[in-house]
Motif scaffolding. Structure first.
Motif, short mmCIF file in Angstrom:
data_model
loop_
_atom_site.label_atom_id
_atom_site.label_comp_id
_atom_site.label_asym_id
_atom_site.label_seq_id
_atom_site.Cartn_x
_atom_site.Cartn_y
_atom_site.Cartn_z
N ASN A 40 0.83 -1.21 0.02
CA ASN A 40 -0.02 -0.16 0.04
C ASN A 40 0.72 1.37 -0.03
N LEU A 41 1.12 1.91 -1.03
CA LEU A 41 2.17 2.90 -1.51
C LEU A 41 1.21 4.21 -1.77
N ALA A 42 -0.16 4.04 -1.74
CA ALA A 42 -0.98 5.23 -2.50
C ALA A 42 -0.90 6.35 -1.64
N CYS A 43 -0.40 7.56 -1.92
CA CYS A 43 -0.58 8.57 -1.29
C CYS A 43 0.42 9.63 -1.81
N PRO A 44 0.09 11.03 -2.03
CA PRO A 44 1.11 11.82 -2.31
C PRO A 44 2.03 11.98 -1.31
N ALA A 45 3.23 12.26 -1.55
CA ALA A 45 4.32 12.06 -0.38
C ALA A 45 5.21 13.55 -0.42
N SER A 46 5.12 14.46 -1.21
CA SER A 46 5.77 15.64 -1.12
C SER A 46 4.81 16.78 -0.71
N PRO A 47 5.37 17.81 0.35
CA PRO A 47 4.44 18.88 0.88
C PRO A 47 3.74 19.53 -0.39
N ILE A 48 4.17 19.79 -1.41
CA ILE A 48 3.54 20.56 -2.36
C ILE A 48 2.37 19.75 -3.45
N HIS A 49 2.66 18.58 -3.13
CA HIS A 49 1.37 17.65 -3.64
C HIS A 49 0.37 17.40 -2.47
N TYR A 50 0.78 16.80 -1.24
CA TYR A 50 -0.19 16.40 -0.14
C TYR A 50 -0.91 17.72 0.61
N GLN A 51 -0.36 19.09 0.06
CA GLN A 51 -1.28 20.15 0.69
C GLN A 51 -2.12 20.84 -0.39
N HIS A 52 -2.04 20.17 -1.65
CA HIS A 52 -2.81 20.72 -2.68
C HIS A 52 -4.21 20.55 -2.64
N ASP A 53 -4.56 19.23 -1.79
CA ASP A 53 -5.85 18.85 -1.46
C ASP A 53 -5.66 18.21 -0.08
N PRO A 54 -5.49 18.72 1.03
CA PRO A 54 -5.24 18.02 2.32
C PRO A 54 -6.36 17.19 2.57
N VAL A 55 -7.47 17.47 2.43
CA VAL A 55 -8.79 16.61 3.10
C VAL A 55 -8.55 15.16 2.18
N GLN A 56 -8.27 15.33 1.19
CA GLN A 56 -8.14 14.04 0.24
C GLN A 56 -6.76 13.40 0.40
N THR A 57 -5.95 13.89 0.94
CA THR A 57 -4.53 13.26 1.44
C THR A 57 -4.88 12.46 2.69
N THR A 58 -5.72 13.22 3.58
CA THR A 58 -5.94 12.42 4.65
C THR A 58 -7.19 11.24 4.42
#
Length: 319
Positions: free
Chosen positions: A74-92
């Motif tokens: 299970n590797l699915a998840c944006p892992a750099s701040p620029i990407h995971y902060q783009h849509d933080p709700v979706q990241t969580t």
């Protein structure tokens, strides 16, 4: 008769996922690559598409998936701040709902499941280097919390499925990793410095450059994934996977300038919020499993620079 292992890799078209898919195919596995292509790229796995043991499925892990498999990474998840902060709700949601859905699949099929967790679960550490027993110093409401707390909650779910449903789990805490197939525009320090150097732009250091990081080359990390997944059932992790050799950010910038032959100058900007001052894994547990990184920083940087030279950086950064 030889039974071919069916392995699902979520986030399989991402930086780490693509390297893992390649390695699993070389090891004789039947590989199902699942990705929604938010940060993953088809180009990362395009060369695998003709392989009869490789399938690719466009799917978001926040929705259930019904497959018959033997192992899940299970590797699915944006892992750099620029990407995971783009849509933080979706990241969580990706970390939490994705973990629930993949653990549910593992429970139903009896598959062994590996979680790509992160050194970010330690937050801005008050213990150095960080052993797996350290519970962390994390801000639950900061701009990086969607990733940090999402990954912490995913670990909680993995261990609760292990205790409550006897699901076979493996949890790896990944420290800074670099190498070919990194996203050139992910805002991470290695990709930032290399793209800036190749384009002869100023190299941007946040803070005074004295903060340290440890950099693990991707091939070493993938070896760690395979060793952990194939370890004895009672080895659940979490296990730190990373390179314990520390370099200051300024030292990294100087190395990149030297290895690219760039004329870039170094400029300094203020440090962003919640950025850890130092991060270094204690890899005692990984060594007990027979793993430690072997590829030196300069050798890894040369391979990564060669990859970035094949990209049209002017076009990528103009978009």
């Amino acid at each position: 008769m030889h039974i071919v292992k069916r392995v699902l890799v979520t986030g399989g078209a991402g930086f780490l996922g693509a390297h893992l898919c390649e390695r699993l195919l070389n090891d004789g596995c039947d590989v199902l690559c699942v990705d929604n292509f938010f940060t993953g790229a088809k180009s990362n796995v395009a060369h695998l598409i003709g392989n009869p043991n490789f399938e690719i499925i466009r799917h978001d892990v926040t929705f259930p998936l019904y497959l018959e498999i033997d192992e899940i990474y299970n590797l699915a998840c944006p892992a750099s701040p620029i990407h995971y902060q783009h849509d933080p709700v979706q990241t969580t949601k990706t970390s939490v709902h994705g973990a629930i859905n993949m653990l549910g699949l593992a429970k139903r099929t009896g598959a062994k499941i590996f979680q790509a967790s992160t050194s970010e679960v330690y937050g801005d550490p008050e213990v150095h280097p960080q052993p797996e027993s350290y519970v962390g110093s994390v801000n639950p409401i900061g701009p990086r919390s969607c990733y940090d707390e999402g990954k912490r909650c995913a670990e909680t779910l993995f261990f609760d499925y292990y205790r409550q449903h006897k699901v076979s789990i493996k949890v790896a805490r990944i420290f800074n990793t670099y190498g070919p197939k990194m996203h050139p525009n992910d805002g991470r320090v290695v990709s930032n410095f290399i793209t800036q150097a190749l384009m002869d732009n100023p190299i941007t250091i946040y803070g005074d450059g004295s903060q340290t990081r440890s950099f693990c080359y991707v091939d070493d990390l993938i070896d760690g994934f395979i060793i952990l997944m194939n370890s004895a059932d009672e080895v659940t992790g979490p296990i730190n996977l990373g390179n314990p050799v520390e370099f200051s950010i300024r030292e990294l910038a100087e190395r990149v300038i030297e290895l690219t032959g760039s004329g870039s100058e170094i400029i300094f900007k203020p440090l962003p919020g919640d950025d850890p001052k130092q991060r270094k894994p204690d890899i005692t547990k990984a060594k007990e499993l027979g793993w430690e990184p072997v590829i030196q920083l300069d050798k890894g940087l040369v391979s990564t620079i060669d990859y970035f030279k094949t990209l049209d950086l002017e076009y990528i950064f103009k978009k």
